[in-house]
Structures are given as C-alpha cells and as structure tokens.
Design an enzyme around this catalytic site. Structure first.
Site, mmCIF file in Angstrom:
data_model
loop_
_atom_site.group_PDB
_atom_site.id
_atom_site.type_symbol
_atom_site.label_atom_id
_atom_site.label_comp_id
_atom_site.label_asym_id
_atom_site.label_seq_id
_atom_site.Cartn_x
_atom_site.Cartn_y
_atom_site.Cartn_z
ATOM 1 N N TYR A 94 -60.935 -19.005 45.799
ATOM 2 C CA TYR A 94 -59.597 -17.919 46.325
ATOM 3 C C TYR A 94 -59.190 -18.649 47.514
ATOM 4 O O TYR A 94 -59.958 -18.794 48.457
ATOM 5 C CB TYR A 94 -59.714 -16.721 46.106
ATOM 6 C CG TYR A 94 -58.941 -15.899 44.943
ATOM 7 C CD1 TYR A 94 -57.762 -15.780 45.369
ATOM 8 C CD2 TYR A 94 -59.456 -15.513 43.937
ATOM 9 C CE1 TYR A 94 -56.794 -15.195 44.482
ATOM 10 C CE2 TYR A 94 -58.604 -15.039 43.175
ATOM 11 C CZ TYR A 94 -57.202 -15.023 43.257
ATOM 12 O OH TYR A 94 -56.008 -14.321 42.258
ATOM 13 N N GLU A 96 -55.892 -17.250 49.488
ATOM 14 C CA GLU A 96 -54.609 -16.751 49.973
ATOM 15 C C GLU A 96 -54.741 -16.815 51.365
ATOM 16 O O GLU A 96 -55.417 -16.822 52.319
ATOM 17 C CB GLU A 96 -54.569 -15.083 49.610
ATOM 18 C CG GLU A 96 -54.378 -15.177 48.074
ATOM 19 C CD GLU A 96 -54.429 -13.410 47.836
ATOM 20 O OE1 GLU A 96 -54.209 -12.694 48.466
ATOM 21 O OE2 GLU A 96 -54.435 -13.416 46.478
ATOM 22 N N ASP A 271 -32.091 -27.544 45.363
ATOM 23 C CA ASP A 271 -33.162 -27.786 44.512
ATOM 24 C C ASP A 271 -33.129 -29.026 43.681
ATOM 25 O O ASP A 271 -32.124 -29.544 43.096
ATOM 26 C CB ASP A 271 -32.826 -26.519 43.575
ATOM 27 C CG ASP A 271 -34.137 -26.451 42.224
ATOM 28 O OD1 ASP A 271 -34.662 -27.405 42.332
ATOM 29 O OD2 ASP A 271 -33.645 -25.738 41.501
ATOM 30 N N THR A 300 -39.765 -29.337 41.872
ATOM 31 C CA THR A 300 -40.896 -29.430 40.941
ATOM 32 C C THR A 300 -41.605 -30.585 41.658
ATOM 33 O O THR A 300 -41.147 -31.350 42.370
ATOM 34 C CB THR A 300 -40.620 -29.241 39.770
ATOM 35 O OG1 THR A 300 -39.882 -30.708 39.417
ATOM 36 C CG2 THR A 300 -39.846 -28.357 39.179
ATOM 37 N N LYS A 303 -41.619 -33.562 37.681
ATOM 38 C CA LYS A 303 -40.708 -34.230 36.967
ATOM 39 C C LYS A 303 -40.470 -35.741 37.637
ATOM 40 O O LYS A 303 -41.473 -36.456 37.464
ATOM 41 C CB LYS A 303 -39.096 -33.403 37.191
ATOM 42 C CG LYS A 303 -39.558 -32.107 36.638
ATOM 43 C CD LYS A 303 -38.326 -31.339 36.483
ATOM 44 C CE LYS A 303 -38.430 -30.004 36.071
ATOM 45 N NZ LYS A 303 -37.126 -28.924 36.108
ATOM 46 N N ARG A 309 -48.114 -30.446 37.549
ATOM 47 C CA ARG A 309 -47.192 -29.321 37.275
ATOM 48 C C ARG A 309 -47.044 -28.518 38.333
ATOM 49 O O ARG A 309 -48.199 -27.680 38.662
ATOM 50 C CB ARG A 309 -47.316 -28.577 35.869
ATOM 51 C CG ARG A 309 -46.457 -27.586 35.524
ATOM 52 C CD ARG A 309 -46.743 -27.433 33.957
ATOM 53 N NE ARG A 309 -46.278 -28.755 33.179
ATOM 54 C CZ ARG A 309 -45.129 -29.033 33.002
ATOM 55 N NH1 ARG A 309 -44.117 -28.291 32.972
ATOM 56 N NH2 ARG A 309 -44.822 -30.209 32.408
HETATM 57 C C1 LIG Z 1 -37.079 -27.685 36.394
HETATM 58 C C2 LIG Z 1 -36.020 -26.892 37.256
HETATM 59 C C3 LIG Z 1 -36.637 -25.652 37.990
HETATM 60 C C4 LIG Z 1 -37.985 -24.937 36.956
HETATM 61 O O1 LIG Z 1 -39.140 -25.653 37.356
HETATM 62 P P1 LIG Z 1 -40.182 -24.886 36.534
HETATM 63 O O2 LIG Z 1 -41.590 -25.569 37.279
HETATM 64 O O3 LIG Z 1 -40.437 -25.133 35.169
HETATM 65 O O4 LIG Z 1 -40.324 -23.611 36.918
HETATM 66 C C5 LIG Z 1 -35.835 -25.271 38.766
HETATM 67 N N1 LIG Z 1 -34.693 -25.910 39.079
HETATM 68 C C6 LIG Z 1 -34.285 -26.947 38.561
HETATM 69 C C7 LIG Z 1 -33.016 -27.556 39.118
HETATM 70 C C8 LIG Z 1 -35.077 -27.631 37.480
HETATM 71 O O5 LIG Z 1 -34.497 -28.587 37.087
#
Ligand SMILES: *Cc1c(COP(=O)(O)O)cnc(C)c1O
Length: 508
Positions: A94, A96, A271, A300, A303, A309
């Site tokens: 842990y 935090e 994002d 993320t 990807k 992840r």
């Molecule tokens: C995939 C994605 C997310 C969410 O990601 P998670 O790890 O699945 O929560 C948020 N914003 C965009 C633009 C995405 O493509």
C-alpha cells in the site's frame, strides 16, 4: 507502395524455439527470448497448481492472439519485460500519497518505481509533471477533470473564505462550493465524430458532473472544423475544452485548440489515450504534439504506447499539486506493480527503435487505407494520418455490426464504430475501425497491410444482410459465403505464421 517493412520484425522461423537475444530488433518481444518463454511457462505452472482453469484461460489467450489478425486500434502487445514487471510483490504494497510523502510506512521501493516512471514520462513527452498512478484511462480523465476543478473552482473558494482546507469551510461555504463544482461546463468532441464517452457524455460520470456540449466534424470532409469549434466555444464558454478521440483518423492541431481555449478562458485538456505512442515516437510533433500546447494531457498506457494496462496525467507546473491529489480524490492506493511496468514501458519508448515503430504504425495504416480505397471501400476523411482507418461499410450494403462479425468469422478482428452522422446509430453503426499498432509490433509491414486490405475487401464482398421475417434487410444477421470464410481464414493464418508470437511458449 507494398515496400518491405522498415521495421525488422522477428525472424520468421519454422522451428519454434529460442531466438538469439542479441538481435537488435525493435520488436524483440514478439519472438520472445528463451528467458521470457521460461518465465511465462513457470508462472503458468505455479498458477495451474492452484486453479488450472485460470492457467488454461491465460494459455488460451496467447493461442487466440497468435491466431488472429488483431486490428483493434486500441490494442497492442506489451513486451515480456512490461508484463513480468507487473507480476510480483510490488502488488502487495500500500502506498497512498506521492513519492516521499506516503500515508504508509515502508514505501521506499514503490518510491523508486514511481519516481522512475514519472521521470521517464517527463523526458519522453517533454512534460513539466507526470502523475503515473491512475489505474486506467477513465481514472486519468477523472483525475484531470477534478484537478482543473480544484485549481479553478475550489482553490479560489478557499482563498475567498480565508482557509486552506475544505474541512475548514463553514457549512454554507461548503454547500456553495459543492454547487459551483457541479455547475461547470465542458466542450468535447461528439461521439459519432470519434470522441470518447468520458468526455462529458451522459452515460459516463463526466456527463453527470458537467454540462456538456460537443463539437463534430465537417459533414462534407469529415475533418475537424476549427472555426466551428471556435464559434461553439465563444457561445458556450466552457471551463474545460477537451480534445482527443478514439476514432478520428487524422491529426488534431493542438496549437489552434489552445488558441481557442485561451480566447474563452478555458483550460485545454487533451486525451491522447489512443495516440500517445505516436507522440512518444515523435510522429506527432509541432502543432500536433498535445503536450506542447495543452495545460493538461491524459492517456492510457496500454494502447499505442505499448505499456501495461493503466493511465497517466501530464500537466504544467500550476496544475501539478492538484493532479497529485488524484489519491484520495478519485483514486485509492496506487497499483505499484503497474507503475513498475509503466517505468519499463516508458524506458522502452525512449529508445530510438520506438520512433521507428511509431512511424511504421502510421505507414502501415496508410498502406491499409490505400489498399481499401483502391479496392473500392469508402473511408471517413478519405484516408488516415495516424494509426487507424475508419471504413464506411454502407457501400457494401452492411452495418458495422455485420461487417465486424463477418470479419471475425474469418479471423480478422476489428470493431464496429459509428461514422459521422451515422444513420444506424451507435449500436449497429455503419463503420469498422481498423488499427495498426498491434500488428506493427508483431512485425508486419506495408506489404502485409495490402494483403490484409484484400482479405477485408474479400470478406465484405462475400457478405450480405440476411432478410428479416417481414422481408427487410436485417441490421444484425448476415450471410457470409462459407468458401470465402474458409479461404480468408486460411490466408490470415498463413500471413501470421511468418510473424510468430512467443513461439517458445506452448501453454495449452
Ligand atoms: C480508451 C480510452 C479511454 C479509456 O481508457 P480505459 O483504460 O479503458 O479506461 C479514455 N479516453 C480515450 C480517448 C480512449 O480512447
């Protein structure tokens, strides 16, 4: 076109077995080293001794991934170093708080990995500050939204009241602050133009927090119309302008987006969940580099960035203290084992090979786009300059759902996606989203992308909607010629056989 891949992928080998680890391949993990093979086999034996069905499912997953053409734009293959950095004792701790300021004792090793991950991230993206605790992309977005609310709504309220902590506000001031926090606006990209549910849409908590309005794309070109975004921002005056997408096949001019945000007093949040790998790999630079222009950037890590992840927030100095309060604001204890894997992934992404990888991802997407166009499939915006292609399958008389299912039957894994102003809505859709990050990691190049375009085209031509009881074409049921299905499945398997995935790991 159809030039050989610039990325020397794993050496095709007829004999499964250890690959010499000295090979300077940018994608060495797709033909895993003998050490990684042994580690995965041993790990599975340990799991199997407790719950064999879990070990079997894990083994079956690598079999499935080996056997399918993975064209889901949000997926990739993380390296063995990334995967193995997650499966260990850091998971038990842990921690935090932030590096050096923990609410728990004994966090020195977590401090080490979190500091390393943040340092690699700052260097990789040229960011002032990196917060590597978010467990996922949605958590990164929640952290970012609340950091902006904290900076722009909560902090001024505390200053007005002359206190430093929310616990010191009077009941009346607290009630007023809560009302103000819940009364803010966000402008983001519409879902059918490629935006994301977490950008203020009602089914997601962001849509319940913010009054949202969205901007779309030009109906004629499918491209973002910055004048229209500017006009919407002037009228709506959002606190946060969100840029970034899951299904837009072009670059976004973040310099212009920042100009628009500044003009209306909004904070620009980008994002980059989908395209972070292209930013890290310096394919998206200048006006197209979000970190150079936005006050806050979320992503993320699993990807196109090819890490574990998870999620991350990058921001400027002014927002750093607010972002660092992600825990306890919206997060619990940080996943220390995943932060370790993020540090490994970012170290990989700082290598020169990762730039080659990112460029190859885009070259591959463009080869795939050209292959589809040449064979007569319409593409949203007419092509791509990132890692994904959005094919409009309505010209084949199909919905996205039918195309997705027929392709899956033939070993080609894509996902259906709405196209702008989609007449079939978000469930059936008219599009299929096709991405190249995963297969590029596996070593496939532009010649293979043309072959894949041919497989996709062949399946779409051999698929027709089934007829419903009242004689209309179904939006879900379809008929796919069985001979074509078998032939494409076989061709896909032959194509993949040249790019083995963990050939030394035989788990099932
Ligand atoms: C995939 C994605 C997310 C969410 O990601 P998670 O790890 O699945 O929560 C948020 N914003 C965009 C633009 C995405 O493509």
């Amino acid at each position: 076109m159809a030039a050989p891949s610039a990325v020397p992928g794993p050496v095709p080998s007829a004999v499964p077995g250890p690959t010499p680890s000295a090979a300077p391949s940018p994608a060495p993990h797709t033909a895993a080293s003998a050490a990684a093979d042994t580690a995965f086999r041993s790990a599975l034996d340990v799991v199997r001794a407790v719950e064999p069905r879990v070990a079997d499912a894990i083994g079956a997953e690598i079999e499935d991934q080996r056997a399918s053409l993975k064209l889901i734009a949000s997926e990739n293959y993380a390296s063995p170093a990334v995967l193995l950095a997650m499966g260990n004792w850091l998971s038990d701790k842990y921690a935090e708080g932030t590096v050096g300021r923990r609410f728990y004792a004994g966090c020195r090793n977590v401090d080490t990995v979190e500091a390393l991950a943040a340092e690699h991230a700052r260097e990789l993206f040229g960011a002032d500050h990196a917060y590597v605790q978010p467990h996922s992309g949605i958590d990164a977005n929640l952290t970012a939204f609340w950091a902006v609310l904290s900076q722009r709504v909560e902090s001024p309220a505390l200053a007005r009241a002359g206190v430093r902590n929310v616990n010191d506000l009077t009941e009346q001031d607290w009630a007023e602050l809560r009302r103000d926090l819940g009364n803010q606006r966000m402008l983001g990209m519409s879902l059918d133009a490629g935006g994301h549910l977490t950008h203020g849409f009602r089914p997601n908590i962001s849509g319940k927090m913010f009054e949202q309005r969205s901007y779309g794309t030009d109906p004629a070109t499918g491209l973002l119309d910055y004048d229209a975004i500017r006009a919407a921002a002037r009228e709506f005056r959002p606190l946060i302008l969100v840029a970034g997408y899951s299904a837009y096949p072009r670059r976004v001019n973040f310099r212009l987006m920042r100009e628009i945000a500044d003009e209306v007093g909004a904070t620009l949040m980008v994002d980059m969940a989908h395209f972070a790998g292209l930013v890290a790999g310096k394919v998206l630079t200048g006006d197209f580099d979000p970190v150079a222009h936005a006050q806050i950037v979320t992503t993320t890590t699993h990807k196109s960035l090819r890490g574990p992840r998870g999620g991350m927030v990058l921001c400027n100095e002014e927002l750093a203290e607010h972002v660092d309060r992600g825990c306890p604001l919206v997060l619990g204890g940080p996943p220390s084992h995943v932060m370790a894997a993020k540090a490994v992934a970012f170290a990989e992404a700082r290598r020169p090979e990762f730039r080659q990888y990112a460029q190859q991802v885009v070259d591959n997407a463009q080869a795939l786009a050209e292959g589809l166009l040449r064979r007569g499939t319409r593409l949203v915006t007419g092509g791509t300059d990132n890692h994904l292609v959005l094919a409009d399958v309505s010209g084949h008389g199909l919905t996205g759902r039918q195309a997705e299912a027929a392709l899956l039957d033939s070993g080609v894994v894509t996902n259906r996606n709405a196209v702008p102003q989609d007449p079939n809505g978000a469930w059936y859709t008219s599009g299929v989203r096709i991405g190249t990050p995963a297969l590029t990691t596996r070593g496939l190049g532009t010649a293979e992308m043309d072959e894949i375009a041919d497989l996709i085209d062949t399946v779409l031509r051999a698929t027709a909607p089934a007829t419903t009881a009242d004689g209309r074409p179904s939006k879900a049921q379809y008929r796919l010629d069985a001979g074509v299905r078998e032939a494409v499945t076989k061709r896909a398997a032959e194509l993949l056989a040249g790019f083995p995935l963990y050939p030394g790991v035989d788990l099932v």
